[in-house]
Design an enzyme around this catalytic site. Sequence first.
Site, PDB file in Angstrom:
ATOM      1  N   THR A   1     -44.481   2.260  -4.781  1.00  0.00           N
ATOM      2  CA  THR A   1     -45.683   2.014  -5.576  1.00  0.00           C
ATOM      3  C   THR A   1     -46.771   1.362  -4.729  1.00  0.00           C
ATOM      4  O   THR A   1     -46.506   0.770  -3.684  1.00  0.00           O
ATOM      5  CB  THR A   1     -45.376   1.129  -6.800  1.00  0.00           C
ATOM      6  OG1 THR A   1     -44.910  -0.137  -6.355  1.00  0.00           O
ATOM      7  CG2 THR A   1     -44.329   1.777  -7.691  1.00  0.00           C
ATOM      8  N   ASP A   2     -48.006   1.445  -5.223  1.00  0.00           N
ATOM      9  CA  ASP A   2     -49.131   0.837  -4.529  1.00  0.00           C
ATOM     10  C   ASP A   2     -49.623  -0.386  -5.296  1.00  0.00           C
ATOM     11  O   ASP A   2     -48.999  -0.815  -6.275  1.00  0.00           O
ATOM     12  CB  ASP A   2     -50.252   1.865  -4.323  1.00  0.00           C
ATOM     13  CG  ASP A   2     -50.795   2.439  -5.622  1.00  0.00           C
ATOM     14  OD1 ASP A   2     -50.591   1.831  -6.695  1.00  0.00           O
ATOM     15  OD2 ASP A   2     -51.440   3.500  -5.566  1.00  0.00           O
ATOM     16  N   GLN A   3     -50.741  -0.935  -4.887  1.00  0.00           N
ATOM     17  CA  GLN A   3     -51.275  -2.148  -5.512  1.00  0.00           C
ATOM     18  C   GLN A   3     -51.593  -1.943  -6.989  1.00  0.00           C
ATOM     19  O   GLN A   3     -51.578  -2.879  -7.773  1.00  0.00           O
ATOM     20  CB  GLN A   3     -52.526  -2.598  -4.757  1.00  0.00           C
ATOM     21  CG  GLN A   3     -53.045  -3.944  -5.197  1.00  0.00           C
ATOM     22  CD  GLN A   3     -54.202  -4.422  -4.341  1.00  0.00           C
ATOM     23  OE1 GLN A   3     -54.648  -3.719  -3.444  1.00  0.00           O
ATOM     24  NE2 GLN A   3     -54.673  -5.616  -4.617  1.00  0.00           N
TER      25      GLN A   3
ATOM     26  N   GLY B   1     -49.714  -0.341  -9.005  1.00  0.00           N
ATOM     27  CA  GLY B   1     -48.460  -0.250  -9.728  1.00  0.00           C
ATOM     28  C   GLY B   1     -47.991   1.162 -10.002  1.00  0.00           C
ATOM     29  O   GLY B   1     -47.066   1.368 -10.779  1.00  0.00           O
ATOM     30  N   ILE B   2     -48.631   2.131  -9.364  1.00  0.00           N
ATOM     31  CA  ILE B   2     -48.201   3.522  -9.528  1.00  0.00           C
ATOM     32  C   ILE B   2     -47.696   4.064  -8.192  1.00  0.00           C
ATOM     33  O   ILE B   2     -48.002   3.515  -7.138  1.00  0.00           O
ATOM     34  CB  ILE B   2     -49.330   4.425 -10.091  1.00  0.00           C
ATOM     35  CG1 ILE B   2     -50.531   4.448  -9.162  1.00  0.00           C
ATOM     36  CG2 ILE B   2     -49.728   3.977 -11.486  1.00  0.00           C
ATOM     37  CD1 ILE B   2     -51.607   5.444  -9.569  1.00  0.00           C
TER      38      ILE B   2
END
Length: 137
Positions: free
Chosen positions: A15-17, A19-20
């Site tokens: 995930t990235d910053q 949240g996905i």
Amino acid sequence: MYISESKLKVRYVETDQMGIVHHSNYYPWFEVGRSDFIMESGITYSQMEEKGVLLPLVESYCKYNEGAKYEDDIIVKTFIESISPVKVIFNYDIIRERDGKLLAKGKTTHAFVDKNFKIVNLKKKYTDIWGRFLELK
């Protein structure tokens, strides 16, 4: 048409910053689906390589509809869109298991080559592998 199903759980590292799942992580999922699909044909990718057949990627595509999130259970549905003696196109549907939502669609195109990266005609030179792929088309 045969459809292989591979189940995965989204890991935090994917995930990235926001949240996905970061877009780049869908391609390793495609690889999981493709490897499972090939194995379900009765041969593993490593066995194909031992026989002298490689499948380099020559084109890829992904359409993102909605982002997967941490701990989502996903299903990678993999199937052959088209196949010729010198190339194969795999399609992938990334489905969120809990609601059946299509999160992404992708495709990869692969050439059949030998260890010197010369195109091989699978139908003529590796009839056993050709037959396995055709059975799942």
